[in-house]
Design a protein around this motif. Sequence first.
Motif, short mmCIF file in Angstrom:
data_model
loop_
_atom_site.label_atom_id
_atom_site.label_comp_id
_atom_site.label_asym_id
_atom_site.label_seq_id
_atom_site.Cartn_x
_atom_site.Cartn_y
_atom_site.Cartn_z
N LEU A 68 -5.34 13.04 -10.13
CA LEU A 68 -4.27 11.51 -8.74
C LEU A 68 -2.69 11.87 -9.05
O LEU A 68 -2.41 12.43 -9.59
CB LEU A 68 -4.78 10.22 -9.86
N ASP A 69 -2.94 11.42 -6.64
CA ASP A 69 -1.49 11.44 -7.24
C ASP A 69 -0.96 10.03 -6.41
O ASP A 69 -1.52 9.31 -6.39
CB ASP A 69 -1.26 12.09 -5.64
N LEU A 70 0.41 9.55 -7.32
CA LEU A 70 0.75 8.59 -6.70
C LEU A 70 2.15 8.65 -6.28
O LEU A 70 2.84 9.20 -6.99
CB LEU A 70 1.47 8.48 -8.19
N LEU A 71 1.98 8.16 -5.33
CA LEU A 71 3.25 7.70 -4.17
C LEU A 71 3.87 6.36 -3.79
O LEU A 71 3.25 5.20 -3.50
CB LEU A 71 2.25 8.21 -3.10
N THR A 72 5.42 6.77 -4.50
CA THR A 72 5.65 5.29 -4.81
C THR A 72 6.34 4.79 -3.34
O THR A 72 6.28 5.43 -2.60
CB THR A 72 6.99 5.36 -5.95
N GLU A 73 7.34 3.23 -3.26
CA GLU A 73 7.35 3.30 -2.19
C GLU A 73 9.19 3.53 -1.19
O GLU A 73 9.43 3.88 -0.35
CB GLU A 73 7.61 1.53 -1.93
#
Length: 196
Positions: free
Chosen positions: A143-148
């Motif tokens: 799982l990749d999490l990309l923040t603003e």
Amino acid sequence: MSDMYAKILLAWGIAVLCITVIAHSQSDAIDLRRTSSLGNGTSTLEELQPDPLGIDVLMRTPDIERTWEYLETLQRWGYTRGYVPGVQTLRMDGQWRISLSEGYTAELTLFHNRDAIFGRGILVPASRSTYATGQVVGSVVYLDLLTEDLMLYRCMLTIRRDIITGSYYAFSPQGMMWSGQARMERSTATADAQGI
């Protein structure tokens, strides 16, 4: 003197005869045939004798059209479980919380379609919008999490019954990278609270 020349000629003749006989016997053992033209007017010779070392299969050009079929066959035999998308052990639809060892928690709404998982949520306490994408491969969640603000958290988590734990690498836009531990669990947060 002529006797000496006669002996030398005889010796040369015997040597040439021996070489010819040896070469002829070897060419009988290796059955050669002429193959079709390669398009540039040249032709090649192909050996018809079976491969005595059994490495002919290793020397062939890989058939990329059949690679996935081959991997699926191996998966049915159980050799590639965890590497090729297989039977998922857990549905990932719904609300999830991922706790990162650096103190952040991602509250996510995830969707699960075949082996793909994706969704969005909020990274707290920073209150940054976060997008998630990845896949489930056997009992492993990638799982990749990309923040603003373009922080990327790349997680690899293992499903063990009701516990999903693992590690992650964090990548900053400034070129820094670090790692940590992550824990994933179902959340009671609602999608309305996250604005989804």
